[in-house]
Design a protein around this motif. Structure first.
Motif, short mmCIF file in Angstrom:
data_model
loop_
_atom_site.label_atom_id
_atom_site.label_comp_id
_atom_site.label_asym_id
_atom_site.label_seq_id
_atom_site.Cartn_x
_atom_site.Cartn_y
_atom_site.Cartn_z
N ASP A 110 0.85 -1.20 0.00
CA ASP A 110 0.00 0.00 0.00
C ASP A 110 0.88 1.25 0.00
OD1 ASP A 110 -2.19 -1.59 0.13
OD2 ASP A 110 -2.55 -1.32 2.27
N TYR A 346 -6.08 0.91 8.70
CA TYR A 346 -4.98 0.56 7.81
C TYR A 346 -3.69 1.16 8.37
CZ TYR A 346 -7.99 -1.49 4.33
OH TYR A 346 -8.86 -2.33 3.70
N ASN A 348 -1.37 2.70 7.16
CA ASN A 348 -0.93 4.01 6.69
C ASN A 348 -1.94 5.12 7.00
OD1 ASN A 348 -2.92 3.18 5.03
ND2 ASN A 348 -1.81 3.44 3.11
N ILE A 353 -11.49 1.99 10.60
CA ILE A 353 -12.43 1.46 9.60
C ILE A 353 -13.45 0.59 10.32
CG2 ILE A 353 -12.63 0.15 7.46
CD1 ILE A 353 -10.87 2.59 7.13
N ARG A 372 -22.99 0.13 3.30
CA ARG A 372 -22.78 1.05 2.19
C ARG A 372 -21.34 0.94 1.68
NH1 ARG A 372 -25.42 5.94 4.67
NH2 ARG A 372 -25.27 5.54 6.90
N THR A 373 -21.15 1.54 0.52
CA THR A 373 -19.80 1.44 -0.03
C THR A 373 -18.82 2.19 0.88
OG1 THR A 373 -18.42 2.02 -1.90
CG2 THR A 373 -20.39 3.35 -1.64
N GLY A 374 -17.68 1.56 1.12
CA GLY A 374 -16.69 2.17 2.01
C GLY A 374 -16.95 1.87 3.47
N SER A 375 -17.91 0.99 3.77
CA SER A 375 -18.23 0.73 5.17
C SER A 375 -17.25 -0.28 5.79
CB SER A 375 -19.66 0.21 5.30
OG SER A 375 -19.81 -0.93 4.50
N GLY A 376 -16.39 -0.87 4.97
CA GLY A 376 -15.36 -1.76 5.55
C GLY A 376 -15.62 -3.24 5.36
N LYS A 377 -16.48 -3.59 4.40
CA LYS A 377 -16.78 -5.01 4.18
C LYS A 377 -15.56 -5.77 3.68
CE LYS A 377 -20.01 -3.93 1.21
NZ LYS A 377 -19.94 -2.45 1.25
N THR A 378 -14.90 -5.19 2.67
CA THR A 378 -13.71 -5.84 2.13
C THR A 378 -12.63 -5.90 3.20
OG1 THR A 378 -14.24 -5.06 -0.08
CG2 THR A 378 -11.96 -5.70 0.31
N SER A 379 -12.49 -4.80 3.95
CA SER A 379 -11.46 -4.78 5.00
C SER A 379 -11.71 -5.90 6.01
CB SER A 379 -11.47 -3.44 5.72
OG SER A 379 -11.48 -2.38 4.78
N TYR A 388 -4.36 -8.54 6.51
CA TYR A 388 -4.02 -7.48 7.45
C TYR A 388 -4.30 -8.04 8.84
CZ TYR A 388 -4.06 -4.12 3.58
OH TYR A 388 -3.80 -3.45 2.43
N GLU A 419 -13.00 -8.97 -4.75
CA GLU A 419 -13.76 -8.16 -5.70
C GLU A 419 -13.13 -8.14 -7.08
OE1 GLU A 419 -15.54 -4.29 -3.55
OE2 GLU A 419 -13.55 -4.86 -2.90
N HIS A 530 -23.79 -7.35 -2.53
CA HIS A 530 -24.28 -6.07 -3.00
C HIS A 530 -25.68 -6.18 -3.59
CE1 HIS A 530 -19.98 -4.60 -3.00
NE2 HIS A 530 -20.62 -3.67 -2.34
#
Ligand SMILES: Nc1ncnc2c1ncn2[C@@H]1O[C@H](COP(=O)(O)OP(=O)(O)OP(=O)(O)O)[C@@H](O)[C@H]1O
Ligand SMILES: [Mg+2]
Length: 578
Positions: A110, A346, A348, A353, A372-379, A388, A419, A530
């Protein structure tokens, strides 16, 4: 100086020490040959020439030819063996760098531009190799030549020798100033090369976007600007080298003048023979080449120094996600996945998150993750296979903190598809198996069938068709299905699937869903969702909001009770987004 910076990489030469020994012997031999030539000349002048003895003159000339031939052969030998040793070193160093890069955690990448890594792996290692194969030889050559020649000079006439030494002092000062200046330039140049590599790499990978948006002129301008900066910096380097070069070229001439005057006086007064003076002058000439080379060696050593500093920056980054000493492999997993008080940010960034997140996925249960998008699902999905590590709390598999399980074992128990389905430049078969030791044809067929990736049988060379960057181009949906087949291959007890069906059509989706529902029956599933249709696969849905689980229940329950959930999954919301 470069030699010190190289210290860390010298052990790489250890296996090739025999080549280095041959190289050093050849170097000393060739030097001895070169240094003996002025001596022979002295004998010729003071002997046969002074005594008008032609027969002896021819014999001495023959000896000179022999010495020159020997010197030639030894130089050839020296070049060859230093080349062999340095090339071996380069290969080993590069292999180690690659292995080290692979051992580092995802977050390392990253923070690093790929071009900076590329330029280190290619250019900087090349610079180190060049220094070992040329710079180091010259460095040793210069020192030994100076020592040998000065000793021989002192033997002939120590006063004259002292004059030559005095003339050298300004060279030492000029070199010192040069090194300080050049170090900064070399570092800048290498960093700039890394930036430029990034631009070229991004152009290659983003060519479609660049063309579609007509950004060619912009990219060109950016590239040319970088090229200009590189040119200007290189010019500064050349100027610095030229300054040093002219300074050190001037001084031997100065010492030649002094030697001619003082030496001439000594000859007139009978303290030195003519042959002695000629030999002395030949020694002064012998110093001209090392002086010339000094500028190159100093610049090379500075380049090598900064290159090894740049390499050290990579080598010094320790793998943060690695097996702990007490880590154990997990023999058999039931597949109970628990997130306990998980907080994550993260490495950095300072933004949380996920914070205070609690979630248990029981064996054989499939949980759909909505947010919602950016809510941390992938994280959240990243945390299970330890791509991580959590910043707070713990992720547990079968009640054991995942950090207490060996990475190899942990990852063999978790299948994942992300994704963005990445395929490597390799055959479909290699992309699916990914180096797993034994995968039977049956398993392979089952995985392909499960992911509805039957299209692979119709590819020109079937499973052996090359895909990825240099191969057959697959559609987004096809790539996603291959990634899914890869995830379910080997029947891992836990499946983490990040929106695995986003690029497939409605028909294929329903077929995959049917197959997936069969797979998910026997395993623990964490499914980022989604589209409402995929929710049919989940036994339970979890709504992620503001870094924690905001609600949990069946799809119907949440639709009834949670407004955010309703908004996220209702048709209007999708349209509003579009
Ligand atoms: N490598 C990273 N470094 C720093 N921040 C990141 C990184 N990846 C993601 N983020 C940030 O973390 C937050 C959560 O991202 P994440 O990808 O987990 O969301 P998501 O729920 O999967 O979104 P989506 O539905 O769009 O896939 C975002 O605000 C994003 O900017
Ligand atoms: Mg995501």
């Amino acid at each position: 100086m470069g030699l010190l910076a190289l210290r860390r990489y010298l052990p790489y030469l250890r296996p090739y020490v025999r080549y280095m020994v041959i190289f050093l012997l050849a170097q000393l031999g060739s030097l001895a040959a070169a240094a003996s030539i002025p001596k022979v000349i002295q004998y010729i002048i003071d002997g046969p020439i002074t005594h008008h003895d032609f027969g002896h003159l021819v014999r001495f000339a023959g000896l000179l030819a022999l010495i020159a031939g020997l010197e030639f052969a030894l130089i050839l030998l020296r070049r060859y063996f230093s080349g062999v040793a340095s090339l071996h070193m380069e290969t080993d160093l590069r292999n180690d760098l690659y292995a080290h890069l692979q051992s580092l955690q995802v977050s390392f990448h990253d923070n690093w531009q790929s071009g900076q890594l590329l330029s280190r792996a290619i250019a900087d290692i090349g610079t180190v190799r060049r220094f070992v194969s040329f710079g180091l030889i010259w460095f040793i050559q210069i020192i030994v030549t100076f020592v040998v020649v000065l000793v021989l000079m002192a033997q002939l006439d120590w006063q004259l020798g002292l004059v030559v030494v005095l003339c050298m002092i300004p060279i030492a000062i000029a070199s010192h100033i040069f090194q300080d200046k050049y170090r900064v330039i070399a570092r800048r140049l290498q960093d700039l090369t890394g930036d430029m590599t990034t631009v070229i790499e991004e152009m290659a990978t983003g060519v479609r976007i660049i063309k579609a948006f007509g950004r060619m002129p912009l990219m060109q301008r950016r590239f040319e600007e970088q090229g200009r900066t590189i040119r200007e910096t290189s010019l500064q380097g050349i100027t610095a080298r030229a300054e040093l070069w002219s300074e050190i070229n001037f001084l031997p001439n100065l010492s030649l003048l002094a030697v001619l005057l003082l030496g001439g006086l000594n000859v007139i007064e009978g303290r030195l023979t003519i042959g002695g003076l000629v030999a002395f002058m030949s020694y002064v000439f012998m110093l001209t080449w090392p002086m010339d080379a000094l500028g190159w060696v100093l610049s090379m050593s500075e380049e090598c120094k900064t290159a090894s500093e740049r390499l050290n920056e990579v080598f010094d980054s320790r793998p943060e996600i690695a097996d702990r000493p007490q880590a154990r492999p997990l023999e058999h997993s039931r597949g109970r996945l628990e997130f306990r008080d998980v907080g994550f940010r993260y490495p950095n960034s300072n933004d949380w998150i996920l914070r205070g997140l609690n979630l248990v996925v029981e064996p054989h249960e499939t949980v759909g993750l909505v947010g919602r998008t950016g809510s941390g699902k992938t994280s959240l999905a990243y945390l299970a296979p330890r791509l991580y590590d959590v910043s707070e709390g713990a992720v547990l598999l079968d009640g054991i903190d995942v950090r207490e399980i060996t990475l190899r074992s942990l990852r063999s128990h978790i299948g994942f598809a992300f994704e963005d389905p990445i395929l490597f430049s390799a055959s479909v078969h290699e992309n699916l198996v990914m180096g797993r030791p034994i995968v039977s044809d049956e398993e392979l067929k089952r995985a392909i069938e499960m992911a509805q990736a039957g299209f692979v049988w119709d590819l020109p060379w079937g499973l052996e068709t090359r895909v990825g960057e240099q191969g057959y181009t697959l559609s987004g949906g096809q790539r996603q299905r291959l990634a899914l087949a890869r995830a379910v291959l080997g029947s891992p007890p836990v499946l983490v699937l990040d929106d695995p069906l986003s690029s497939v059509d409605v028909h294929t989706e329903s077929v995959i869903e049917e197959a997936l529902s069969r797979v998910l029956e026997g395993v623990t599933g964490l499914l980022v969702v989604h589209r409402p249709s995929t929710l049919a696969l989940a036994d339970r849905v979890v709504l992620l909001d503001e870094g924690r689980v905001a609600a949990s229940g069946t799809h119907a329950e949440l639709m009834r009770t949670n407004a955010l959930y309703r908004a996220l999954l209702s048709q209007e919301y999708e349209e509003a987004l579009a």
